[in-house]
Motif scaffolding. Structure first.
Motif, PDB file in Angstrom:
ATOM      1  N   GLY A  73       0.839  -1.188   0.000  1.00 18.81           N
ATOM      2  CA  GLY A  73       0.000   0.000   0.000  1.00 18.81           C
ATOM      3  C   GLY A  73       0.877   1.241   0.000  1.00 18.81           C
ATOM      4  N   SER A  74       0.470   2.271  -0.725  1.00 18.37           N
ATOM      5  CA  SER A  74       1.262   3.497  -0.828  1.00 18.37           C
ATOM      6  C   SER A  74       0.349   4.720  -0.839  1.00 18.37           C
ATOM      7  CB  SER A  74       2.094   3.503  -2.122  1.00 18.37           C
ATOM      8  OG  SER A  74       2.887   2.347  -2.230  1.00 18.37           O
ATOM      9  N   GLU A  75       0.898   5.859  -0.455  1.00 22.26           N
ATOM     10  CA  GLU A  75       0.191   7.132  -0.538  1.00 22.26           C
ATOM     11  C   GLU A  75       1.104   8.152  -1.203  1.00 22.26           C
ATOM     12  OE1 GLU A  75      -1.427   8.475   3.139  1.00 22.26           O
ATOM     13  OE2 GLU A  75      -2.404   6.561   3.601  1.00 22.26           O
ATOM     14  N   TYR A  76       0.510   8.991  -2.077  1.00 27.18           N
ATOM     15  CA  TYR A  76       1.294   9.972  -2.821  1.00 27.18           C
ATOM     16  C   TYR A  76       0.576  11.319  -2.810  1.00 27.18           C
ATOM     17  CZ  TYR A  76       3.579   5.814  -4.689  1.00 27.18           C
ATOM     18  OH  TYR A  76       4.240   4.613  -4.811  1.00 27.18           O
ATOM     19  N   GLY A 131      -6.447   2.387  -7.041  1.00 23.95           N
ATOM     20  CA  GLY A 131      -6.472   3.596  -6.229  1.00 23.95           C
ATOM     21  C   GLY A 131      -7.835   3.823  -5.603  1.00 23.95           C
ATOM     22  N   SER A 132      -7.847   4.132  -4.320  1.00 21.75           N
ATOM     23  CA  SER A 132      -9.115   4.445  -3.663  1.00 21.75           C
ATOM     24  C   SER A 132      -9.431   5.932  -3.756  1.00 21.75           C
ATOM     25  CB  SER A 132      -9.080   4.006  -2.193  1.00 21.75           C
ATOM     26  OG  SER A 132      -8.010   4.638  -1.505  1.00 21.75           O
ATOM     27  N   THR A 133      -8.388   6.763  -3.931  1.00 25.87           N
ATOM     28  CA  THR A 133      -8.591   8.202  -4.111  1.00 25.87           C
ATOM     29  C   THR A 133      -7.648   8.693  -5.198  1.00 25.87           C
ATOM     30  OG1 THR A 133      -6.918   8.861  -2.480  1.00 25.87           O
ATOM     31  CG2 THR A 133      -9.162   8.506  -1.670  1.00 25.87           C
ATOM     32  N   GLU A 137      -4.491  13.690  -4.419  1.00 29.02           N
ATOM     33  CA  GLU A 137      -3.847  12.800  -3.446  1.00 29.02           C
ATOM     34  C   GLU A 137      -4.285  11.360  -3.728  1.00 29.02           C
ATOM     35  OE1 GLU A 137      -4.652  14.096   0.506  1.00 29.02           O
ATOM     36  OE2 GLU A 137      -3.589  16.007   0.252  1.00 29.02           O
ATOM     37  N   VAL A 138      -3.317  10.480  -3.878  1.00 28.36           N
ATOM     38  CA  VAL A 138      -3.591   9.109  -4.297  1.00 28.36           C
ATOM     39  C   VAL A 138      -3.274   8.139  -3.165  1.00 28.36           C
ATOM     40  CG1 VAL A 138      -2.911   7.256  -5.874  1.00 28.36           C
ATOM     41  CG2 VAL A 138      -3.200   9.598  -6.731  1.00 28.36           C
ATOM     42  N   ARG A 139      -4.239   7.324  -2.841  1.00 26.69           N
ATOM     43  CA  ARG A 139      -4.037   6.196  -1.920  1.00 26.69           C
ATOM     44  C   ARG A 139      -4.168   4.940  -2.769  1.00 26.69           C
ATOM     45  NH1 ARG A 139      -7.914   7.379   3.142  1.00 26.69           N
ATOM     46  NH2 ARG A 139      -6.330   6.317   4.365  1.00 26.69           N
ATOM     47  N   MET A 140      -3.108   4.170  -2.840  1.00 26.36           N
ATOM     48  CA  MET A 140      -3.039   3.110  -3.822  1.00 26.36           C
ATOM     49  C   MET A 140      -2.573   1.795  -3.204  1.00 26.36           C
ATOM     50  SD  MET A 140      -1.371   3.460  -7.593  1.00 26.36           S
ATOM     51  CE  MET A 140       0.231   4.022  -7.035  1.00 26.36           C
ATOM     52  N   ARG A 141      -3.122   0.717  -3.744  1.00 22.28           N
ATOM     53  CA  ARG A 141      -2.637  -0.628  -3.447  1.00 22.28           C
ATOM     54  C   ARG A 141      -2.056  -1.209  -4.721  1.00 22.28           C
ATOM     55  NH1 ARG A 141      -8.364  -1.591  -0.556  1.00 22.28           N
ATOM     56  NH2 ARG A 141      -7.807  -0.913   1.553  1.00 22.28           N
TER      57      ARG A 141
END
Length: 256
Positions: A20-23, A42-44, A79-83
């Protein structure tokens, strides 16, 4: 892509691994490639991936398949929340050889959430292995979505396409492009389809969609986006959007 994963994702002795990562908005990951195939979810935010063959745009709640060895640059819009899932080549037989944006089912979203909670070297017996095996099966059933924009190899045509992308509009015509490129209508339509795999009209629609999606995800009004893109009214834009993606702009981006 975050947490010093570059080495881990290649070398962990497992057929599938997850992170999981956030950018932040605007973050760019320079051109690179993986030995493993990659599925992003990506959830967002919106994720834009670019290769020498074209551009792919992943809206929230969708996924993107990137085959092994494909050099790609990634840009975050919002803003990206990604798996991310990384698949050993032998674990993904039958997957496409080019990038694709894909739909993510409720089952696959749940599997992704479970996968990123596992340790990198999860147990190879029992539940952990069964979960990753099920993910490999589900990968082959993810529907492809029309959110790519192939770019031609012909330098003059590619330059014209890139210029259009800076200011897409539904009013550009084949005749206008033919005149600018010094081609007959027949020669142009044959060249365009041969080099992009799409008709000019379909490609033009894709360009308008891909210009609109980040703005929709950021909450901008449909009316403003439609007018900025050159549509005569919001209804015309919404009709095009529904025809291509099967839902209205707001419904398409609504988090389920």
């Amino acid at each position: 892509m975050g947490r010093n994963e570059t080495t881990l994702r290649e070398d962990v002795p497992r057929p599938v691994i997850a992170f999981g990562s956030e950018y932040p908005d605007g973050h760019v990951i320079a051109p690179h490639h993986h030995r493993r195939g990659q599925l992003l979810h990506g959830s967002t935010g919106v994720v834009l991936a670019t290769t020498r063959h074209g551009t792919w745009m992943m809206p929230p709640q969708r996924g993107m398949w990137i085959p092994p060895g494909v050099v790609h640059e990634v840009q975050m819009l919002g803003e990206v929340r990604m798996r991310s899932l990384y698949f050993a080549p032998e674990a993904i037989h039958g997957m496409p050889e080019r990038c694709q944006v894909v739909g993510i089912s409720a089952l696959m979203a749940s599997l992704l959430a479970e996968a990123v909670a596992l340790p990198a070297e999860y147990e190879l017996e029992g539940r952990d292995e069964a979960l990753m095996t099920l993910i490999q099966h589900e990968m082959r059933h993810l529907p492809s979505l029309p959110l790519s924009l192939p770019l031609p190899a012909s330098p003059a045509l590619a330059a014209r396409c890139r210029r259009f992308l800076r200011s897409p509009t539904p009013h550009d015509t084949i005749d206008g492009w033919c005149e600018a490129l010094g081609l007959s209508r027949r020669s142009f339509t044959r060249l365009f389809r041969r080099e992009t795999g799409l008709s000019f009209v379909a490609w033009r629609q894709q360009a308008c969609l891909m210009a609109a999606l980040p703005r929709l995800a950021a909450g901008q009004p449909v009316t403003t986006i439609a007018i900025d893109l050159g549509y005569d009214n919001p209804a015309a834009f919404t009709t095009m959007f529904k025809r291509v993606l099967g839902a209205s702009p707001r419904a398409y981006l609504r988090v389920s």
